[in-house]
Design an enzyme around this catalytic site. Structure first.
Site: not given
Ligand code: NAD
Length: 364
Positions: A100, A187, A234, A323-324
């Site tokens: 991706q 994004y 996507r 996913g999960r």
């Molecule tokens: P979150 O809001 O808790 O965290 C967001 C981001 O912060 C994570 O994706 C990660 O990159 C970073 N992060 C958080 N804690 C971290 C740690 N301890 N160490 C390193 N990096 C850390 O994330 P969430 O609530 O799980 O995600 C919200 C939604 O965003 C999810 O449902 C998911 O589908 C989506 N998401 C999308 C992408 C993507 O499009 N690339 C990536 C991550 C999450």
């Protein structure tokens, strides 16, 4: 049950053993410095090779495209070599894998940008309800606000297109079966598609055709390098997180589907909006999209074996991404086939850290 999930499906020239796709999942475990995929990452993905297709975690195409510390890249030789080890391990177990390609646009912070420059976006509009993730100067990992972006100059856009094409070439050299252009989840490419974040007055803003132009140029450039039969995209219609505001997202998706046919895009991956509070996709929209787009459609968002079979039975999609469930069950395909219980994913170990909550979930 009908068990359509466990039947093969062909994308481009590649046949997948089943219709269970491992969704792209950010796990934030690339080695530092350099955001390089590791041996541990290879073990994790290879454990999940019984999925019909693994889509990698979102992978930065440039440092400019990075918004979260510890996420991997695909713009240095070391990153390409790291990914080659991952793909080789997945192929050795009979799996298939898509990389991706990610540019976060404004969902970033100066601390993860080279020389502390401002993040870039279609327009200079800050994402105030979202956050980035950084390593603070004292070494502490922390959430951080998204810094105010600067608007990309028209003359810079060919460079962004070229960055995607170069990343796709590296992906092919690393051995990936496909690339997936991430134009979803708020994004950069979705920032261009969406009415709220794209206020440009050049040919990349304004009407739908103009807002779609960057994505379509990226697709054409990537396809010219690696072949359209290896390209997926996507999209996330009705997505509302990361400050995305878009009153035309369903119409845009229909327009794009037609353009994807023209370009020969092999698969369309839909991220469903519900988890982030968006309006669920209607059945009518799903039917229309299936009529409009000629390639393979996969959909992702909170499915289990039963709801996946039910969705497949409607004929509106060809495959389902999980996913999960794949985080916590590397043998998810076997578990769904046997109807056995699942391990529960532990949210505390989703991002960052080591093998714990990554490669150590029990298998059947
Ligand atoms: P979150 O809001 O808790 O965290 C967001 C981001 O912060 C994570 O994706 C990660 O990159 C970073 N992060 C958080 N804690 C971290 C740690 N301890 N160490 C390193 N990096 C850390 O994330 P969430 O609530 O799980 O995600 C919200 C939604 O965003 C999810 O449902 C998911 O589908 C989506 N998401 C999308 C992408 C993507 O499009 N690339 C990536 C991550 C999450």
């Amino acid at each position: 049950s009908a068990d359509k999930l466990f039947t093969p499906v062909t994308i481009g020239k590649t046949t997948l053993a089943n219709r269970m796709i491992m969704a792209p999942l950010t796990r934030s475990r690339a080695s530092q410095p350099g955001d390089v995929p590791t041996e541990m990452n290879a073990i994790y993905y290879a454990q999940r090779a019984s999925a019909g297709l693994i889509i990698s975690e979102a992978t930065n195409i440039t440092n400019q495209g990075k918004g979260y510390s510890l996420t991997p890249g695909i713009y240095t030789d070391a990153q390409e070599a790291g990914w080659k080890k991952v793909v080789d391990a997945v192929h050795a177990k009979g799996g298939k894998m898509s990389l991706q390609l990610w540019h976060v646009g404004r969902i970033s912070n100066r601390l993860v940008q080279e020389n502390g420059v401002a993040p870039v976006a279609p327009s200079a509009i800050q994402a105030v309800k979202s956050s980035s993730f950084v390593i603070l100067p004292d070494g502490t990992p922390s959430r951080a606000p998204c810094d105010a972006p600067r608007a990309l100059e028209t003359a810079e856009l060919p460079g962004i297109v070229a960055d995607y094409a170069a990343a796709a070439e590296r992906a092919m050299r690393a051995g990936f079966d496909f690339v997936e252009i991430h134009s979803a989840n708020g994004y950069l490419l979705q920032q261009f598609l969406a009415t709220g974040s794209n206020q440009r007055t050049d040919q990349y803003g304004g009407n739908m055709q103009n807002r779609a132009r960057l994505l379509l140029e990226v697709i054409d450039a990537v396809a010219a390098k690696i072949g359209a039969d290896k390209v997926g995209v996507r999209l996330s219609p009705n997505f509302v997180a990361h400050d995305i505001v878009d009153d035309e997202s369903e119409a845009m998706t229909m327009y794009l589907a037609e353009e994807f046919n023209r370009a020969g895009v092999a698969y369309l991956h839909i991220a469903e909006p519900d988890w982030a509070g968006g309006q669920p996709l209607s059945d009518a929209f799903r039917v229309d999209l299936r009529k409009q787009y000629q390639g393979v459609i996969m959909t992702c968002g909170g499915y289990d074996a039963q709801t996946a079979e039910a969705r497949l039975a409607t004929g509106t999609v060809d495959a389902i991404a999980f996913g999960r469930p794949f985080i916590a069950n590397s043998d998810l395909v076997a578990r769904y086939q046997q109807g056995t219980t699942l391990n529960t994913p532990d949210q505390a170990t989703f991002y960052g850290g080591d093998e714990v909550g990554y490669t150590d979930y029990p298998v059947l």
